[in-house]
Scaffold this motif. Structure first.
Motif, PDB file in Angstrom:
ATOM      1  N   ALA A  35      14.393  -1.486  -2.467  1.00  0.00           N
ATOM      2  CA  ALA A  35      14.475  -1.970  -3.764  1.00  0.00           C
ATOM      3  C   ALA A  35      13.405  -0.911  -4.492  1.00  0.00           C
ATOM      4  N   ALA A  36      13.894  -0.759  -5.949  1.00  0.00           N
ATOM      5  CA  ALA A  36      12.912   0.076  -6.551  1.00  0.00           C
ATOM      6  C   ALA A  36      11.538  -0.564  -6.793  1.00  0.00           C
ATOM      7  N   LEU A  37      10.477   0.186  -7.089  1.00  0.00           N
ATOM      8  CA  LEU A  37       9.264  -0.413  -7.235  1.00  0.00           C
ATOM      9  C   LEU A  37       9.156  -1.160  -8.734  1.00  0.00           C
ATOM     10  N   PHE A  38       9.892  -0.708  -9.615  1.00  0.00           N
ATOM     11  CA  PHE A  38      10.232  -1.364 -10.915  1.00  0.00           C
ATOM     12  C   PHE A  38      11.491  -1.246 -11.180  1.00  0.00           C
ATOM     13  N   LYS A  39      11.603  -2.176 -12.047  1.00  0.00           N
ATOM     14  CA  LYS A  39      13.468  -1.836 -12.663  1.00  0.00           C
ATOM     15  C   LYS A  39      13.564  -0.735 -13.353  1.00  0.00           C
ATOM     16  N   GLY A  40      14.756  -0.059 -12.932  1.00  0.00           N
ATOM     17  CA  GLY A  40      15.025   1.321 -13.422  1.00  0.00           C
ATOM     18  C   GLY A  40      14.287   2.532 -12.834  1.00  0.00           C
ATOM     19  N   ARG A  45      10.138   1.540  -2.719  1.00  0.00           N
ATOM     20  CA  ARG A  45       8.752   1.308  -1.868  1.00  0.00           C
ATOM     21  C   ARG A  45       8.484   1.987  -0.783  1.00  0.00           C
ATOM     22  N   ARG A  46       9.485   2.570  -0.113  1.00  0.00           N
ATOM     23  CA  ARG A  46       9.524   3.466   1.140  1.00  0.00           C
ATOM     24  C   ARG A  46       9.066   4.734   0.706  1.00  0.00           C
ATOM     25  N   GLY A  47       9.489   5.290  -0.612  1.00  0.00           N
ATOM     26  CA  GLY A  47       9.002   6.518  -1.068  1.00  0.00           C
ATOM     27  C   GLY A  47       7.907   6.502  -1.479  1.00  0.00           C
ATOM     28  N   ALA A  48       7.281   5.348  -2.049  1.00  0.00           N
ATOM     29  CA  ALA A  48       5.998   5.238  -2.465  1.00  0.00           C
ATOM     30  C   ALA A  48       4.774   5.524  -1.238  1.00  0.00           C
ATOM     31  N   VAL A  49       5.323   4.730  -0.076  1.00  0.00           N
ATOM     32  CA  VAL A  49       4.545   4.723   0.989  1.00  0.00           C
ATOM     33  C   VAL A  49       4.418   6.027   1.546  1.00  0.00           C
ATOM     34  N   ALA A  50       5.652   6.880   1.604  1.00  0.00           N
ATOM     35  CA  ALA A  50       5.627   7.984   2.222  1.00  0.00           C
ATOM     36  C   ALA A  50       4.761   9.228   1.323  1.00  0.00           C
ATOM     37  N   ALA A  51       4.821   8.757  -0.241  1.00  0.00           N
ATOM     38  CA  ALA A  51       4.001   9.677  -1.094  1.00  0.00           C
ATOM     39  C   ALA A  51       2.370   9.488  -1.013  1.00  0.00           C
ATOM     40  N   LEU A  52       2.117   8.118  -0.792  1.00  0.00           N
ATOM     41  CA  LEU A  52       0.766   7.897  -0.355  1.00  0.00           C
ATOM     42  C   LEU A  52       0.031   8.491   1.021  1.00  0.00           C
ATOM     43  N   SER A  53       0.907   8.467   2.066  1.00  0.00           N
ATOM     44  CA  SER A  53       0.665   8.975   3.165  1.00  0.00           C
ATOM     45  C   SER A  53       0.218  10.505   3.034  1.00  0.00           C
TER      46      SER A  53
END
Length: 352
Positions: A35-40, A45-53
């Motif tokens: 699911a997207a972090l926010f609508k639109g 979320r997995r992309g955000a984890v990858a970016a933070l890592s």
């Protein structure tokens, strides 16, 4: 996330192989994790984890590489690159042999070679990516030496311009005006910050810009070849090691770097060895998170993550290594760069 094949009951490490479509979209389908972090939002979320890592590994790796090359004055950047490749390839071999990881998207449909774990034709197909990786590694390692950490991170932000150019020519990918505006702000900030760099070194600046170009080529090549090769992040790293390792070994031999390393006075110093060990470990994790982030998001998002983590790199580098006297114009330039990075992140999260 790819389901690892190859037999065995061990739980596989996360190896995303789903390509984001369009302007940096995340993997399609899936449940709550997709699911997207926010609508639109254009980032999952997995992309955000990858970016933070990626950002965490990148900050730490710059610090350890800088410590080896500047604090200990180690003269052979290529030797560090070789050690990182050997450690990464060796670890991948052990993990694959133990069937903890897989190298392909769908193991049963892609037969493994007894020696290389991947078909030879795929190894050949990924050769352009491996060569781009080789240039990226050599240029990036050498670029850390000649420039202080704050200015290094500032100049590296201009990578996004080269990345956007490469994405346009290789993938015909276009970006919206807000994205282009945030990138322009970053570049303007880099020029403002560099205008009053009292430790200016033309050769150091030139090498950093070469590193920016090779980084852009590498990220765009991942986005194009990586998604069509049938390999996941670990598989791409494995092919890079097989192709680039012998090349770097030959380069270090003909340049006499191996002899210089054996004569290095701090070679057996526990502190220097600890720095090298952490450098090799972080290089492995960084390479994995680069593939993971680029495949899940986009090459430009990967490049922009490099800008967002610069806030910490600049602060820590300034404290630990110094090299850049306080200057208001430099601070303003740094601030503009961070503002541009923040605007880009906002646009991506909102899907604009």
């Amino acid at each position: 996330m790819a389901k690892g094949g190859g037999g065995g009951g061990g739980m596989l490490l996360p190896v995303s192989v789903e390509a984001g479509k369009g302007n940096g979209g995340g993997g399609a389908g899936g449940g709550g994790d997709e699911a997207a972090l926010f609508k639109g939002s254009a980032m999952t979320r997995r992309g955000a984890v990858a970016a933070l890592s990626y950002m965490t590994c990148s900050v730490l790796l710059v610090m350890f590489n800088k410590a080896a090359l500047s604090s200990y004055n180690f003269p052979c950047a290529n030797v560090i690159t070789l050690l990182q490749m050997v450690c990464s390839t060796g670890l991948l071999y052990v993990l694959r042999r133990l069937k903890i990881i897989s190298f392909t998207n769908s193991e049963p449909s892609v037969p493994s070679d007894a020696l290389f774990f991947v078909p030879f034709r795929i190894l050949l197909r990924t050769t352009p990516l491996s060569l781009a990786y080789l240039l990226y590694m050599l240029a990036s390692m050498e670029s850390v030496r000649g420039v202080n950490v704050p200015m290094y991170t500032t100049l590296r932000r201009t990578t996004v311009v080269f990345t956007m150019t490469m994405e346009y020519f290789l993938a015909k990918q276009k970006h919206t005006p807000p994205i282009i505006g945030s990138v322009a702000l970053i570049v303007f900030g880099a020029f403002v910050a560099g205008a009053r760099d009292l430790s200016f070194d033309a050769r150091g600046y030139a090498i950093v810009f070469v590193a920016n170009i090779t980084t852009a080529v590498y990220l765009a090549t991942i986005n194009r070849i990586g998604k069509s090769s049938g390999l996941n992040s670990f598989g791409l790293m494995w092919c890079n090691g097989l192709v680039c390792g012998p090349s770097v070994l030959f380069l270090t031999y003909i340049q006499g770097d191996l002899k210089k390393t054996m004569e290095f006075p701090y070679l057996y110093s526990p502190g220097f060895q600890a720095v090298l060990l952490f450098s090799c470990m972080l290089a492995f994790l960084l390479n994995y998170t680069i593939f993971w982030n680029t495949i899940l998001n986009s090459a430009l998002t990967q490049s922009m993550c490099g800008n967002l983590k610069d806030f910490f790199t600049v602060g820590i580098g300034w404290v630990l290594f110094g090299g850049l006297p306080f200057d208001l114009l430099n601070v303003i330039g740094q601030g503009l760069g961070f503002l541009g990075s923040g605007l880009y992140a906002y646009c991506k999260i909102k899907g604009k």
